[in-house]
Design a protein around this motif. Sequence first.
Motif, PDB file in Angstrom:
ATOM      1  N   PHE A 290       2.615  -3.896  -7.462  1.00 16.09           N
ATOM      2  CA  PHE A 290       1.336  -3.661  -6.818  1.00 16.09           C
ATOM      3  C   PHE A 290       1.620  -3.340  -5.356  1.00 16.09           C
ATOM      4  O   PHE A 290       2.705  -3.617  -4.847  1.00 16.09           O
ATOM      5  CB  PHE A 290       0.442  -4.898  -6.898  1.00 16.09           C
ATOM      6  CG  PHE A 290      -0.133  -5.172  -8.261  1.00 16.09           C
ATOM      7  CD1 PHE A 290      -0.128  -4.225  -9.262  1.00 16.09           C
ATOM      8  CD2 PHE A 290      -0.703  -6.399  -8.528  1.00 16.09           C
ATOM      9  CE1 PHE A 290      -0.681  -4.485 -10.512  1.00 16.09           C
ATOM     10  CE2 PHE A 290      -1.263  -6.682  -9.766  1.00 16.09           C
ATOM     11  CZ  PHE A 290      -1.254  -5.723 -10.750  1.00 16.09           C
ATOM     12  N   PHE A 291       0.626  -2.797  -4.668  1.00 10.17           N
ATOM     13  CA  PHE A 291       0.780  -2.446  -3.262  1.00 10.17           C
ATOM     14  C   PHE A 291      -0.275  -3.147  -2.431  1.00 10.17           C
ATOM     15  O   PHE A 291      -1.374  -3.431  -2.906  1.00 10.17           O
ATOM     16  CB  PHE A 291       0.672  -0.925  -3.090  1.00 10.17           C
ATOM     17  CG  PHE A 291       1.804  -0.189  -3.755  1.00 10.17           C
ATOM     18  CD1 PHE A 291       3.005  -0.008  -3.096  1.00 10.17           C
ATOM     19  CD2 PHE A 291       1.674   0.287  -5.043  1.00 10.17           C
ATOM     20  CE1 PHE A 291       4.058   0.648  -3.715  1.00 10.17           C
ATOM     21  CE2 PHE A 291       2.714   0.951  -5.669  1.00 10.17           C
ATOM     22  CZ  PHE A 291       3.917   1.132  -4.998  1.00 10.17           C
ATOM     23  N   ALA A 292       0.074  -3.421  -1.172  1.00  6.27           N
ATOM     24  CA  ALA A 292      -0.862  -4.062  -0.251  1.00  6.27           C
ATOM     25  C   ALA A 292      -0.522  -3.642   1.165  1.00  6.27           C
ATOM     26  O   ALA A 292       0.655  -3.442   1.491  1.00  6.27           O
ATOM     27  CB  ALA A 292      -0.780  -5.585  -0.379  1.00  6.27           C
TER      28      ALA A 292
ATOM     29  N   SER B  10       2.113  -0.929   1.268  1.00  7.82           N
ATOM     30  CA  SER B  10       1.416   0.300   0.873  1.00  7.82           C
ATOM     31  C   SER B  10       2.087   1.565   1.392  1.00  7.82           C
ATOM     32  O   SER B  10       1.965   2.624   0.781  1.00  7.82           O
ATOM     33  CB  SER B  10      -0.032   0.282   1.372  1.00  7.82           C
ATOM     34  OG  SER B  10      -0.762  -0.707   0.710  1.00  7.82           O
ATOM     35  N   ARG B  11       2.811   1.458   2.484  1.00 11.01           N
ATOM     36  CA  ARG B  11       3.451   2.667   3.027  1.00 11.01           C
ATOM     37  C   ARG B  11       4.511   3.226   2.084  1.00 11.01           C
ATOM     38  O   ARG B  11       4.929   4.360   2.230  1.00 11.01           O
ATOM     39  CB  ARG B  11       4.034   2.403   4.408  1.00 11.01           C
ATOM     40  CG  ARG B  11       5.153   1.398   4.407  1.00 11.01           C
ATOM     41  CD  ARG B  11       5.566   1.010   5.804  1.00 11.01           C
ATOM     42  NE  ARG B  11       6.148  -0.317   5.751  1.00 11.01           N
ATOM     43  CZ  ARG B  11       7.039  -0.760   6.587  1.00 11.01           C
ATOM     44  NH1 ARG B  11       7.445  -0.001   7.573  1.00 11.01           N
ATOM     45  NH2 ARG B  11       7.524  -1.968   6.457  1.00 11.01           N
TER      46      ARG B  11
ATOM     47  N   VAL C 154       4.118   5.945  -3.567  1.00  7.78           N
ATOM     48  CA  VAL C 154       4.316   7.378  -3.753  1.00  7.78           C
ATOM     49  C   VAL C 154       2.966   8.041  -4.008  1.00  7.78           C
ATOM     50  O   VAL C 154       2.224   7.623  -4.889  1.00  7.78           O
ATOM     51  CB  VAL C 154       5.280   7.644  -4.933  1.00  7.78           C
ATOM     52  CG1 VAL C 154       5.415   9.136  -5.182  1.00  7.78           C
ATOM     53  CG2 VAL C 154       6.630   7.011  -4.666  1.00  7.78           C
ATOM     54  N   GLY C 155       2.645   9.054  -3.241  1.00  9.78           N
ATOM     55  CA  GLY C 155       1.387   9.769  -3.434  1.00  9.78           C
ATOM     56  C   GLY C 155       0.171   9.047  -2.887  1.00  9.78           C
ATOM     57  O   GLY C 155      -0.943   9.463  -3.133  1.00  9.78           O
ATOM     58  N   GLY C 156       0.372   7.960  -2.165  1.00 11.79           N
ATOM     59  CA  GLY C 156      -0.754   7.236  -1.583  1.00 11.79           C
ATOM     60  C   GLY C 156      -1.470   6.364  -2.588  1.00 11.79           C
ATOM     61  O   GLY C 156      -1.043   6.204  -3.721  1.00 11.79           O
ATOM     62  N   ARG C 157      -2.569   5.801  -2.147  1.00 12.48           N
ATOM     63  CA  ARG C 157      -3.362   4.896  -2.973  1.00 12.48           C
ATOM     64  C   ARG C 157      -4.812   5.323  -2.970  1.00 12.48           C
ATOM     65  O   ARG C 157      -5.250   5.992  -2.047  1.00 12.48           O
ATOM     66  CB  ARG C 157      -3.275   3.477  -2.401  1.00 12.48           C
ATOM     67  CG  ARG C 157      -1.858   2.956  -2.367  1.00 12.48           C
ATOM     68  CD  ARG C 157      -1.817   1.518  -1.929  1.00 12.48           C
ATOM     69  NE  ARG C 157      -2.461   0.711  -2.943  1.00 12.48           N
ATOM     70  CZ  ARG C 157      -3.081  -0.434  -2.672  1.00 12.48           C
ATOM     71  NH1 ARG C 157      -3.170  -0.882  -1.465  1.00 12.48           N
ATOM     72  NH2 ARG C 157      -3.642  -1.120  -3.636  1.00 12.48           N
ATOM     73  N   PRO C 158      -5.566   4.898  -3.974  1.00 14.58           N
ATOM     74  CA  PRO C 158      -7.000   5.212  -3.956  1.00 14.58           C
ATOM     75  C   PRO C 158      -7.634   4.620  -2.701  1.00 14.58           C
ATOM     76  O   PRO C 158      -7.257   3.535  -2.262  1.00 14.58           O
ATOM     77  CB  PRO C 158      -7.544   4.525  -5.205  1.00 14.58           C
ATOM     78  CG  PRO C 158      -6.356   4.307  -6.075  1.00 14.58           C
ATOM     79  CD  PRO C 158      -5.176   4.149  -5.151  1.00 14.58           C
ATOM     80  N   SER C 159      -8.589   5.318  -2.118  1.00 14.90           N
ATOM     81  CA  SER C 159      -9.203   4.832  -0.885  1.00 14.90           C
ATOM     82  C   SER C 159     -10.662   4.428  -1.063  1.00 14.90           C
ATOM     83  O   SER C 159     -11.328   4.093  -0.115  1.00 14.90           O
ATOM     84  CB  SER C 159      -9.099   5.904   0.201  1.00 14.90           C
ATOM     85  OG  SER C 159      -9.741   7.086  -0.218  1.00 14.90           O
ATOM     86  N   ASP C 160     -11.149   4.447  -2.285  1.00 10.50           N
ATOM     87  CA  ASP C 160     -12.569   4.159  -2.502  1.00 10.50           C
ATOM     88  C   ASP C 160     -12.873   2.679  -2.674  1.00 10.50           C
ATOM     89  O   ASP C 160     -14.006   2.307  -2.894  1.00 10.50           O
ATOM     90  CB  ASP C 160     -13.099   4.944  -3.702  1.00 10.50           C
ATOM     91  CG  ASP C 160     -12.403   4.590  -5.013  1.00 10.50           C
ATOM     92  OD1 ASP C 160     -11.598   3.638  -5.033  1.00 10.50           O
ATOM     93  OD2 ASP C 160     -12.672   5.267  -6.016  1.00 10.50           O
ATOM     94  N   GLY C 161     -11.862   1.811  -2.585  1.00 12.17           N
ATOM     95  CA  GLY C 161     -12.082   0.377  -2.715  1.00 12.17           C
ATOM     96  C   GLY C 161     -12.289  -0.103  -4.133  1.00 12.17           C
ATOM     97  O   GLY C 161     -12.524  -1.274  -4.367  1.00 12.17           O
ATOM     98  N   GLU C 162     -12.196   0.778  -5.103  1.00 12.88           N
ATOM     99  CA  GLU C 162     -12.434   0.410  -6.495  1.00 12.88           C
ATOM    100  C   GLU C 162     -11.144   0.044  -7.225  1.00 12.88           C
ATOM    101  O   GLU C 162     -11.176  -0.334  -8.373  1.00 12.88           O
ATOM    102  CB  GLU C 162     -13.121   1.564  -7.236  1.00 12.88           C
ATOM    103  CG  GLU C 162     -14.506   1.861  -6.709  1.00 12.88           C
ATOM    104  CD  GLU C 162     -15.458   0.702  -6.860  1.00 12.88           C
ATOM    105  OE1 GLU C 162     -15.478   0.077  -7.929  1.00 12.88           O
ATOM    106  OE2 GLU C 162     -16.178   0.402  -5.897  1.00 12.88           O
ATOM    107  N   GLY C 163     -10.010   0.196  -6.583  1.00 11.21           N
ATOM    108  CA  GLY C 163      -8.743  -0.045  -7.266  1.00 11.21           C
ATOM    109  C   GLY C 163      -8.371   1.175  -8.089  1.00 11.21           C
ATOM    110  O   GLY C 163      -9.188   2.057  -8.328  1.00 11.21           O
ATOM    111  N   GLY C 164      -7.128   1.252  -8.481  1.00 11.76           N
ATOM    112  CA  GLY C 164      -6.728   2.405  -9.272  1.00 11.76           C
ATOM    113  C   GLY C 164      -5.381   2.209  -9.902  1.00 11.76           C
ATOM    114  O   GLY C 164      -4.710   1.220  -9.663  1.00 11.76           O
ATOM    115  N   GLY C 165      -4.984   3.174 -10.703  1.00 10.00           N
ATOM    116  CA  GLY C 165      -3.697   3.118 -11.372  1.00 10.00           C
ATOM    117  C   GLY C 165      -3.842   2.589 -12.785  1.00 10.00           C
ATOM    118  O   GLY C 165      -4.936   2.418 -13.302  1.00 10.00           O
TER     119      GLY C 165
END
Length: 139
Positions: free
Chosen positions: A10-12, A59-60, A63-74
Amino acid sequence: MLRGLTTVTFFADDVAAAGSWYAGLLGVEPYFVRPVAGTPAYVEFRIGDYQHELGIADSRFAVGGRPSDGEGGGAVVYWHVDEVQAAFERLLSLGATVHEKPVERGPGFVTASVVDPFGNVLGVMHNRHYLDVLASAGR
Protein backbone atom coordinates in the motif's frame (compact mmCIF):
# COMPACT_ATOMS: atom_id res chain seq x y z
CA MET A 1 2.90 -19.62 -12.57
CA LEU A 2 1.43 -17.76 -9.56
CA ARG A 3 2.53 -19.70 -6.50
CA GLY A 4 1.28 -17.57 -3.65
CA LEU A 5 0.94 -14.12 -2.22
CA THR A 6 4.30 -12.68 -1.20
CA THR A 7 3.81 -8.98 -0.49
CA VAL A 8 0.92 -6.57 -0.78
CA THR A 9 2.13 -2.97 -0.94
CA PHE A 10 0.00 0.00 0.00
CA PHE A 11 1.09 3.62 -0.34
CA ALA A 12 0.86 6.58 2.02
CA ASP A 13 2.07 10.16 2.05
CA ASP A 14 2.94 9.70 5.75
CA VAL A 15 4.47 6.24 6.16
CA ALA A 16 5.06 6.72 9.90
CA ALA A 17 1.37 7.51 10.48
CA ALA A 18 0.25 4.64 8.25
CA GLY A 19 2.65 2.26 10.00
CA SER A 20 1.23 3.28 13.37
CA TRP A 21 -2.35 2.88 12.15
CA TYR A 22 -1.68 -0.61 10.80
CA ALA A 23 0.29 -1.58 13.93
CA GLY A 24 -2.80 -0.67 15.96
CA LEU A 25 -5.07 -2.61 13.61
CA LEU A 26 -2.84 -5.69 13.45
CA GLY A 27 -1.57 -5.70 17.03
CA VAL A 28 2.07 -6.01 15.92
CA GLU A 29 4.83 -3.59 15.03
CA PRO A 30 6.46 -3.73 11.60
CA TYR A 31 9.32 -6.22 11.46
CA PHE A 32 11.15 -4.16 8.83
CA VAL A 33 11.57 -0.39 8.49
CA ARG A 34 13.60 1.35 5.78
CA PRO A 35 14.30 5.01 6.53
CA VAL A 36 15.17 7.66 3.95
CA ALA A 37 16.40 10.98 5.34
CA GLY A 38 15.47 9.88 8.87
CA THR A 39 11.79 9.08 8.26
CA PRO A 40 10.36 5.73 7.21
CA ALA A 41 10.03 5.34 3.44
CA TYR A 42 8.81 1.75 3.79
CA VAL A 43 7.54 -0.44 6.61
CA GLU A 44 6.56 -4.08 6.42
CA PHE A 45 4.46 -6.37 8.59
CA ARG A 46 4.23 -10.16 8.55
CA ILE A 47 0.72 -11.25 9.35
CA GLY A 48 -1.66 -14.15 9.31
CA ASP A 49 -1.43 -17.91 9.21
CA TYR A 50 1.17 -17.89 6.42
CA GLN A 51 3.06 -14.75 7.50
CA HIS A 52 2.13 -12.86 4.33
CA GLU A 53 3.79 -9.48 3.98
CA LEU A 54 1.93 -6.18 4.08
CA GLY A 55 4.18 -3.29 3.09
CA ILE A 56 3.53 0.43 3.21
CA ALA A 57 5.65 2.56 0.90
CA ASP A 58 6.00 6.30 0.55
CA SER A 59 3.58 7.59 -2.11
CA ARG A 60 6.44 9.14 -4.06
CA PHE A 61 7.43 5.59 -5.10
CA ALA A 62 3.99 4.72 -6.55
CA VAL A 63 4.47 3.94 -10.23
CA GLY A 64 2.08 6.04 -12.29
CA GLY A 65 0.85 7.99 -9.27
CA ARG A 66 -2.20 7.36 -7.15
CA PRO A 67 -5.89 8.15 -7.44
CA SER A 68 -6.55 11.69 -6.24
CA ASP A 69 -10.31 11.57 -5.73
CA GLY A 70 -10.12 10.30 -2.13
CA GLU A 71 -12.08 7.17 -3.00
CA GLY A 72 -9.11 4.80 -2.97
CA GLY A 73 -8.07 2.74 -5.93
CA GLY A 74 -6.22 -0.23 -7.30
CA ALA A 75 -6.86 -3.92 -6.88
CA VAL A 76 -8.77 -5.18 -3.87
CA VAL A 77 -6.81 -7.77 -1.91
CA TYR A 78 -9.01 -9.68 0.50
CA TRP A 79 -7.58 -10.93 3.79
CA HIS A 80 -9.39 -13.81 5.46
CA VAL A 81 -11.15 -12.98 8.73
CA ASP A 82 -13.36 -15.15 10.90
CA GLU A 83 -16.15 -12.56 11.22
CA VAL A 84 -16.50 -10.07 8.36
CA GLN A 85 -19.04 -7.78 10.06
CA ALA A 86 -16.89 -7.49 13.21
CA ALA A 87 -13.72 -6.80 11.19
CA PHE A 88 -15.58 -4.25 9.03
CA GLU A 89 -16.92 -2.41 12.08
CA ARG A 90 -13.48 -2.37 13.72
CA LEU A 91 -11.89 -0.89 10.59
CA LEU A 92 -14.54 1.83 10.51
CA SER A 93 -13.99 2.57 14.20
CA LEU A 94 -10.29 3.09 13.44
CA GLY A 95 -11.04 5.74 10.83
CA ALA A 96 -11.44 3.77 7.61
CA THR A 97 -14.39 4.60 5.36
CA VAL A 98 -16.81 2.30 3.57
CA HIS A 99 -15.74 1.09 0.14
CA GLU A 100 -18.21 -1.81 0.02
CA LYS A 101 -20.42 -2.99 2.86
CA PRO A 102 -20.43 -6.73 3.69
CA VAL A 103 -21.93 -8.81 0.89
CA GLU A 104 -22.62 -12.56 0.89
CA ARG A 105 -21.16 -13.91 -2.36
CA GLY A 106 -22.39 -17.47 -1.82
CA PRO A 107 -22.42 -20.05 0.98
CA GLY A 108 -19.22 -19.60 2.98
CA PHE A 109 -18.08 -16.46 1.15
CA VAL A 110 -18.62 -12.95 2.52
CA THR A 111 -16.63 -9.86 1.46
CA ALA A 112 -16.36 -6.23 2.51
CA SER A 113 -13.85 -3.48 1.86
CA VAL A 114 -12.84 -0.12 3.26
CA VAL A 115 -10.61 2.75 2.26
CA ASP A 116 -7.93 3.19 4.92
CA PRO A 117 -7.08 6.73 6.12
CA PHE A 118 -4.26 6.78 3.54
CA GLY A 119 -6.37 6.07 0.44
CA ASN A 120 -5.78 2.31 0.05
CA VAL A 121 -8.57 -0.22 -0.45
CA LEU A 122 -8.40 -2.98 2.18
CA GLY A 123 -10.62 -6.03 1.70
CA VAL A 124 -11.74 -8.55 4.31
CA MET A 125 -13.36 -11.85 3.49
CA HIS A 126 -14.61 -15.00 5.11
CA ASN A 127 -13.59 -17.68 2.65
CA ARG A 128 -14.37 -21.34 3.33
CA HIS A 129 -11.69 -22.46 0.84
CA TYR A 130 -9.05 -20.62 2.86
CA LEU A 131 -10.15 -22.58 5.93
CA ASP A 132 -10.06 -25.86 3.97
CA VAL A 133 -6.48 -25.18 2.82
CA LEU A 134 -5.50 -24.20 6.35
CA ALA A 135 -6.98 -27.42 7.75
CA SER A 136 -5.28 -29.57 5.09
CA ALA A 137 -1.94 -27.99 6.06
CA GLY A 138 -2.53 -29.03 9.68
CA ARG A 139 -2.86 -25.47 10.94
